[in-house]
Design a protein around this motif. Structure first.
Motif, short mmCIF file in Angstrom:
data_model
loop_
_atom_site.label_atom_id
_atom_site.label_comp_id
_atom_site.label_asym_id
_atom_site.label_seq_id
_atom_site.Cartn_x
_atom_site.Cartn_y
_atom_site.Cartn_z
N LEU A 80 0.87 -1.13 -0.13
CA LEU A 80 0.06 0.02 -0.16
C LEU A 80 0.99 1.37 -0.10
O LEU A 80 0.24 2.34 -0.43
N ASN A 81 2.09 1.12 0.40
CA ASN A 81 2.97 2.29 0.59
C ASN A 81 3.70 2.42 -0.83
O ASN A 81 4.60 3.31 -0.78
N LYS A 103 7.11 -1.39 -9.59
CA LYS A 103 7.65 -1.87 -8.19
C LYS A 103 6.54 -2.54 -7.33
O LYS A 103 6.81 -3.50 -6.50
N ARG A 104 5.37 -1.81 -7.29
CA ARG A 104 4.29 -2.49 -6.82
C ARG A 104 4.10 -4.15 -7.20
O ARG A 104 3.83 -4.95 -6.46
N PHE A 150 6.83 -6.20 -5.84
CA PHE A 150 6.79 -6.38 -4.64
C PHE A 150 5.45 -7.69 -4.15
O PHE A 150 5.84 -8.56 -3.49
N LEU A 151 4.53 -7.54 -4.96
CA LEU A 151 3.40 -8.60 -4.89
C LEU A 151 4.00 -10.02 -5.60
O LEU A 151 3.45 -11.13 -4.89
N LYS A 152 4.89 -9.98 -6.27
CA LYS A 152 5.32 -11.16 -6.90
C LYS A 152 6.03 -11.80 -5.69
O LYS A 152 6.24 -13.04 -5.61
N THR A 203 -1.87 -10.83 -10.80
CA THR A 203 -2.09 -11.07 -12.12
C THR A 203 -3.15 -9.73 -12.80
O THR A 203 -2.57 -9.50 -13.64
N LEU A 204 -3.84 -9.47 -11.66
CA LEU A 204 -4.78 -8.05 -12.19
C LEU A 204 -3.84 -6.87 -12.29
O LEU A 204 -4.09 -6.13 -13.29
N LEU A 205 -2.85 -6.66 -11.28
CA LEU A 205 -1.95 -5.50 -11.53
C LEU A 205 -1.11 -5.67 -12.68
O LEU A 205 -0.70 -4.71 -13.33
#
Length: 448
Positions: free
Chosen positions: A262-263, A269-270, A273-275, A295-297
Motif C-alpha cells: 500500500l505504501n 515496483k508494486r 513486490f506482490l510477486k 495477475t490483475l495488476l
C-alpha cells in the motif's frame, strides 16, 4: 494567758525551736535550706512518674519549676542579704503573695524533663534536642544543595499509573531496572486504560532491547495486543515483522508483509513486490487472492500502456472474440469513445475492403450502446446493421430511430405500416414531412 518576761525567756531557752535572728550564719542556713528545697522539688518532678499529671505550685501560686519561678529563685540566692531577709519574712506573710502577678509564660521546666508540652505551649526541650531533618536556615543562605529532595521519585508504579490516567505529565525515566519497568507495565494493564498501557509500552520500546521486550510481552498477552495495534497504527512494519518472527506467527507475518504494498506508488515496483508475496505462508484462500491481485495488476499495467490498440489486449491475454467484444464495447461506450467502438467491428478482407462484423450480433451491440446512453445517430448506424428485418423494426421503434423505421417500410413497400407509424412522430417534424412525401410519391408501387 499572761506570762511574765522571765517565763518567756525560760520557754525559749528550754524549747528545741530556736528563736529567729538576723545573724549572717542563720541567713546562710536559710538560703541553704531554700536551695535544698528547690532541688528536692525538681527531683520529685523528674523521678515521680506517677505524679506527672499533678502540677505543683509555690506559695505564690506559680508552678514550681516554671521559668519565672527559676528566675526568682536565682535572684533570691544571688541577691543582697537584705533581700534574703525580706524574702524570708515574706514566707510568714500570706498576704504579701496576693499582690504578686500571675506568670504568663507558657514554658514549663517539668514538661522539658518529661518530653511533653502543655496545650498551646512552644516546642518541648526533647523536640528541640532531637535529631530531625527539619532545619532552619537563614533566608539569604537558603537550603544547602544536598538537602533538596525530589519527592516525585517517591512515586510508586501504582501512583505513577494513576497520575497518567488523570492526564497529568509524569516522567517514567526514574524506572530504570527491568523489575520496576515490568511492575509499571502490570500496573497499567490492571487499570484497563488503553492510553496508559500504550504510553508505558512506548517507554519500554524506547528503553529496552527488542529481545527483552518481545520476551516479556510474550507472557503478557494484553500488552502484546496493544503493542501490535500501536505498531500497525504508526506503520512501523520493520519492528512488527521482527515481533511476528519472534512469536513464530507466520501467517500474520505474511499478511503484515503484504500490507507494505500500500505504501508503494510506482505500479511496476508494486507488481514486483506482490510477486515476492505469492510464495509466503498464507492460508489457501488468501494465497488465491494474492495471486489474483498480482495477475490483475500485471494486466492493468499492460492495458494502461497499450489501450490505444484493443487488438493487442486480445492477443496478449488470448481473450475469446465474444468476451473481448462485450468487455471492450461496454468500456469504450462508457467513455463515449465512438471511434474505438467503430474500430471494434471494422474488419478488412484480403482485397482491402472493409466490413463491419459483430461476433455477438448487432442487436446486442445496439442494446449495449443504448444502455450507455449513446446518441440516436450512433444507434441508427448499428440498428441498420441488424440483418433480420423484424428485429430491426422492433429495435428502431423501441429506441425511436425514426429514419430506420421509415426507410425500412419504404423498402418493404408497406404503405399501411408507414401510415400507422406517421401517428408516432411529432407533427410538423422532419420525419412527418418525409413520411408524407413518400406516401404521395407516384414512383413507389405499394403492396397495400
Amino acid at each position: 494567758m499572761n506570762r511574765t518576761k522571765g517565763d518567756e525567756e525560760e520557754y525559749w531557752n528550754s524549747s528545741k525551736f530556736k528563736a529567729f535572728t538576723f545573724d549572717d550564719e542563720d541567713d546562710e542556713l536559710s538560703q541553704l535550706k531554700e536551695s535544698k528545697r528547690a532541688v528536692n522539688s525538681l527531683r520529685d518532678f523528674v523521678d515521680d512518674d506517677d505524679d506527672d499529671d499533678l502540677e505543683r505550685v509555690s506559695w505564690s501560686g506559680e508552678p514550681v519549676g516554671s521559668i519565672s519561678w527559676s528566675i526568682k529563685e536565682t535572684a533570691g540566692n544571688s541577691g543582697s542579704t537584705h533581700e534574703g531577709r525580706e524574702q524570708l519574712k515574706s514566707r510568714n506573710s500570706f498576704s504579701s503573695y496576693a499582690q504578686l502577678p500571675k506568670p504568663t509564660s507558657t514554658y514549663s521546666l517539668s514538661s522539658f524533663f518529661r518530653g511533653r508540652t502543655r496545650p498551646g505551649s512552644f516546642q518541648s526541650l526533647s523536640d528541640a534536642l532531637s535529631d530531625t531533618p527539619a532545619k532552619s536556615y537563614a533566608p539569604e543562605l537558603g537550603r544547602p544543595k544536598g538537602e533538596y529532595r525530589d519527592y516525585s521519585n517517591d512515586w510508586s508504579p501504582s501512583d505513577t499509573v494513576r497520575r497518567l490516567r488523570k492526564g497529568k505529565v509524569c516522567s517514567l525515566e526514574r524506572f530504570r531496572s527491568l523489575q520496576d519497568k515490568l511492575q509499571l507495565l502490570e500496573e497499567a494493564v490492571s487499570m484497563h486504560d488503553g492510553n496508559v498501557i500504550t504510553a508505558v509500552l512506548i517507554f519500554l520500546k524506547r528503553t529496552l532491547s527488542k529481545e527483552i521486550l518481545f520476551r516479556e510481552l510474550e507472557v503478557r498477552q494484553v500488552a502484546l495486543r496493544h503493542l501490535i495495534h500501536f505498531l500497525k497504527e504508526i506503520g512501523d512494519q520493520k519492528l512488527l515483522l521482527d515481533l511476528f518472527r519472534f512469536l513464530d506467527r507466520t501467517e500474520e507475518l505474511a499478511l503484515s508483509h503484504y500490507r507494505e504494498h500500500l505504501n508503494i506508488q510506482d505500479p511496476d515496483k508494486r507488481k514486483e513486490f506482490l510477486k515476492t508475496c505469492v510464495g509466503l505462508p498464507f492460508s489457501a484462500e488468501d494465497s488465491a487472492h494474492i495471486q489474483d491481485h498480482y495477475t490483475l495488476l500485471e494486466r492493468q499495467i499492460i492495458i494502461e500502456g497499450t489501450f490505444s490498440s484493443p487488438i493487442n489486449l486480445k492477443k496478449t491475454f488470448k481473450i475469446p472474440d465474444k468476451q473481448y467484444v462485450l468487455t471492450a464495447l461496454a468500456a469504450r461506450a462508457k467513455l463515449r469513445a465512438w471511434n474505438d467502438v467503430d474500430a471494434l467491428f471494422t474488419t478488412k478482407n484480403w482485397l482491402g475492403y472493409t466490413k463491419k462484423r459483430a461476433p455477438i450480433g448487432f442487436h446486442r451491440v445496439v442494446e449495449i450502446l443504448h444502455k450507455n446512453n449513446a446518441p440516436v445517430q450512433i444507434l441508427q448506424e448499428y440498428v441498420n446493421l441488424v440483418e433480420d428485418v423484424d428485429t430491426k423494426l422492433n429495435l428502431a421503434t423501441k429506441f425511436k430511430c425514426h429514419d430506420v423505421v421509415i426507410d425500412t417500410c419504404r423498402d418493404l413497400k408497406d404503405r399501411q405500416q408507414l401510415l400507422a407509424y406517421r401517428s408516432k412522430v411529432d407533427k410538423g417534424s422532419a420525419e412527418e414531412e418525409k413520411i408524407d412525401a413518400l406516401l404521395s410519391s407516384s414512383q413507389i408501387r405499394w403492396k397495400n
